[in-house]
Structure formats: C-alpha cells, structure tokens
Design a protein around this motif. Sequence first.
Motif, mmCIF file in Angstrom:
data_model
loop_
_atom_site.group_PDB
_atom_site.id
_atom_site.type_symbol
_atom_site.label_atom_id
_atom_site.label_comp_id
_atom_site.label_asym_id
_atom_site.label_seq_id
_atom_site.Cartn_x
_atom_site.Cartn_y
_atom_site.Cartn_z
ATOM 1 N N GLN A 196 -8.795 -6.631 11.400
ATOM 2 C CA GLN A 196 -10.228 -6.972 11.534
ATOM 3 C C GLN A 196 -10.489 -8.345 10.922
ATOM 4 O OE1 GLN A 196 -12.294 -4.769 13.188
ATOM 5 N NE2 GLN A 196 -10.318 -3.790 13.450
ATOM 6 N N TRP A 242 -5.185 -1.935 9.537
ATOM 7 C CA TRP A 242 -6.376 -2.021 10.393
ATOM 8 C C TRP A 242 -7.356 -3.045 9.821
ATOM 9 C CZ3 TRP A 242 -11.620 -1.047 9.816
ATOM 10 C CH2 TRP A 242 -12.351 -0.983 11.001
ATOM 11 N N LYS A 243 -7.553 -2.995 8.509
ATOM 12 C CA LYS A 243 -8.478 -3.936 7.857
ATOM 13 C C LYS A 243 -7.985 -5.388 8.029
ATOM 14 C CE LYS A 243 -10.817 -4.452 3.422
ATOM 15 N NZ LYS A 243 -10.112 -5.268 2.466
ATOM 16 N N GLU A 249 0.833 -1.215 0.000
ATOM 17 C CA GLU A 249 0.000 0.000 0.000
ATOM 18 C C GLU A 249 0.862 1.257 0.000
ATOM 19 O OE1 GLU A 249 -0.965 -2.630 1.727
ATOM 20 O OE2 GLU A 249 -2.789 -3.003 0.554
ATOM 21 N N THR A 281 0.498 3.444 -3.307
ATOM 22 C CA THR A 281 -0.208 4.724 -3.120
ATOM 23 C C THR A 281 0.738 5.885 -3.389
ATOM 24 O OG1 THR A 281 -1.508 3.644 -1.396
ATOM 25 C CG2 THR A 281 -1.683 6.038 -1.529
ATOM 26 N N GLN A 286 -1.269 6.905 5.253
ATOM 27 C CA GLN A 286 -2.668 6.745 5.659
ATOM 28 C C GLN A 286 -3.243 5.448 5.061
ATOM 29 O OE1 GLN A 286 -3.968 8.493 7.923
ATOM 30 N NE2 GLN A 286 -6.013 7.606 7.813
ATOM 31 N N ALA A 287 -2.944 5.219 3.785
ATOM 32 C CA ALA A 287 -3.438 3.999 3.114
ATOM 33 C C ALA A 287 -2.854 2.760 3.792
ATOM 34 C CB ALA A 287 -3.037 4.021 1.638
ATOM 35 N N GLU A 288 -1.589 2.849 4.163
ATOM 36 C CA GLU A 288 -0.931 1.723 4.837
ATOM 37 C C GLU A 288 -1.609 1.431 6.178
ATOM 38 O OE1 GLU A 288 2.995 2.467 6.543
ATOM 39 O OE2 GLU A 288 3.702 0.623 5.611
ATOM 40 N N LYS A 289 -1.896 2.521 6.913
ATOM 41 C CA LYS A 289 -2.537 2.370 8.230
ATOM 42 C C LYS A 289 -3.908 1.712 8.084
ATOM 43 C CE LYS A 289 -3.406 5.396 12.119
ATOM 44 N NZ LYS A 289 -3.543 6.780 12.490
ATOM 45 N N GLN A 290 -4.663 2.172 7.102
ATOM 46 C CA GLN A 290 -6.012 1.603 6.897
ATOM 47 C C GLN A 290 -5.929 0.124 6.508
ATOM 48 O OE1 GLN A 290 -7.842 4.231 4.080
ATOM 49 N NE2 GLN A 290 -8.397 5.711 5.641
ATOM 50 N N ALA A 291 -4.956 -0.198 5.661
ATOM 51 C CA ALA A 291 -4.812 -1.596 5.224
ATOM 52 C C ALA A 291 -4.462 -2.483 6.416
ATOM 53 C CB ALA A 291 -3.743 -1.700 4.141
#
Length: 307
Positions: free
Chosen positions: A158, A154-155, A16, A20, A147-152
């Motif tokens: 989950q 987190w996903k 990511e 990105t 930011q994209a790395e952080k979201q990935a």
Amino acid sequence: MKIGIPRAFLYYRYKELWETFFHELGIDYVVSPETGPEIVRTGSLYAIDEACLSAKVYLGHVEWLIGKCDYILVPRIAGLGAGAVCSKFQAIYDVVANTFRERKIKLAGYNLAPGVKEGEMAAFIRLGQFCGRKKAGCVLAYMAAKQAEKQALWKELQEQESLLQRQGIKVLVVGHRYNVADKFIGEPVLQYLRELGVIPVPADIVPRKKAVLLSAEMSETLPWAFAKELVGSVVFYRERVDGLLILSTFPCGPDSLVNEMLLRRVKDKPVLNLVLDGHEAMAGIETRLESFFDIICMQKGETSVCL
Ligand code: SF4
C-alpha cells in the motif's frame, strides 16, 4: 533465554516472522542496532577479504550480539520456492560458527532448502522446541507470525502504491533489501536522491509471486529466487518510474551477472549501476547520482536542479 538477531541479511525479509514468532512464544530477543562504521570495521576484521560487503556487515552484527544474548539466530537457507539463493545464506551458519569459535558462540538456527519435504513450519517448530517450547505452542506462534508477515507485506505494498502515485521523478532502486535499507550501505544513497527531489521506489517491495513469473520476460534462466523477484519487479514497475538505480555491494557474484543483464536489456530508461564497497567517498557517489538525475531530467524535458 534470550535470542540475538543480527540486523543484516535476511532480517530485512523476515523481521515480522522472526520477531512475532519469538514474541508469541514469550522468548526474549534483542536485535543488533543499525549498521554504523564500527560494525562494518569489526565485520571486515573477521571476514575474509573476498567476502561481499553485506557479509562483512553481517559478521559485524553477530559480533555486536556476542555476550548480549544466549543464542544468536543464524538460519541456513539453501533456497526458497522460487529457486536457489546465494550460497552465502546456506554457508553463513558454518561461517559464523567457525569465525567466532574461540568466543564460544552459541547459535540457534533452522534449515530451509527447496524440494525438502520439511517446510518452513516444521523448521520453526524445531526452532521453538530448541528454545524449550511445546510443539502446539510453536505451531500457534508460527501461524501468528505468518499472519503478521502477511499484513506487513500488504502494508508495504500500500505504501509503495502511495509512493508511485506521488508527483515527481521516481527511480526504481533495484537491490537486495539488506543493502538498500541498511543505514550504512543504502540509506546515504537514498537520502541524497531525496535531497535531489527524487522519489526512490524500492524494487523489492512487489507482489513476489507475480514478480517471479514476470522475470521470465527478461530471462528464463535466472537461478536465484531473490534475483527473480528483483528482475520481475523491473518488468512490473518500469512503466511507472523514470529511471533505474541498481545498487549492489562488492564483490557480489549473483548481482554481477544480473546487473549486466539488466544493463543490456533495459533500453528505454536511464540506468545507473552503483557497486559499493564501503570505502568510497560520498562525494564521488553524489556526482554520479547528479549526472544520473540530469539525464533523467533531460529525457523528461525538465530543468535539473544540478545544472
Ligand atoms: S547475493 Fe551478493 S550481496 Fe547478497 S550475500 Fe550473496 S554475494 Fe553477498
């Protein structure tokens, strides 16, 4: 300008971030395809015999990219905040440059080392400027990429939690993501586990900082950042899984020590240590996975589908 990204080694960690960053800067990029026998064969031809299978795979991906892009991204990483990394990640830039020097290969890279004042952002600004972009644009692209790395991440966590909440036998797969997630190296093993009805849980998907701290419960002297994450992950997940599958490639120096330590210190779960060199027949691996599965079933008092 088109950047080529080898689908190997740290691509699996920084996918990511890298994609990105280039996307935000409007830089075209191409990622090499999933690993197949041809990529392994080519990489093995270029690599020295002593190289680990993962490094051979990497060279195969680099070779695939030659002629399909202007520059190939090969970062030089000596360590991360949590410690050193395998010396291959520091050496790979020079290995690639030398191995393919007669093919007139052109590389784009960045350097990271622990303790060096210039951090990751400065390294990415340099990379962006190398690609002809202005500093301000590089800063914005880097921030979007983080930011994209952080979201990935987190996903992924989950999804990992959903896996752990499923009913069934769960096995923690302890290995570097570039091995475990690779279509040629780890995926056939994971696929066979799934066929047996096992839920493979990747150990590298873990809250990383927490895992690094937890690794001290197993060893306070581990030097490698990625090993700390994996060992800490064993501590973090061991109560929620039924067994451990340690997956490595031959001949991995760091894993040979870390795996031995895990084998000696994890006494409460069945542990299978698989070292792959790319030449083994799947039938032999399947037999070992079935025996491992039988042992887990026996410990749980369940009937194995393999018996
Ligand atoms: S950690 Fe092991 S598998 Fe990974 S690059 Fe180093 S020697 Fe190869």
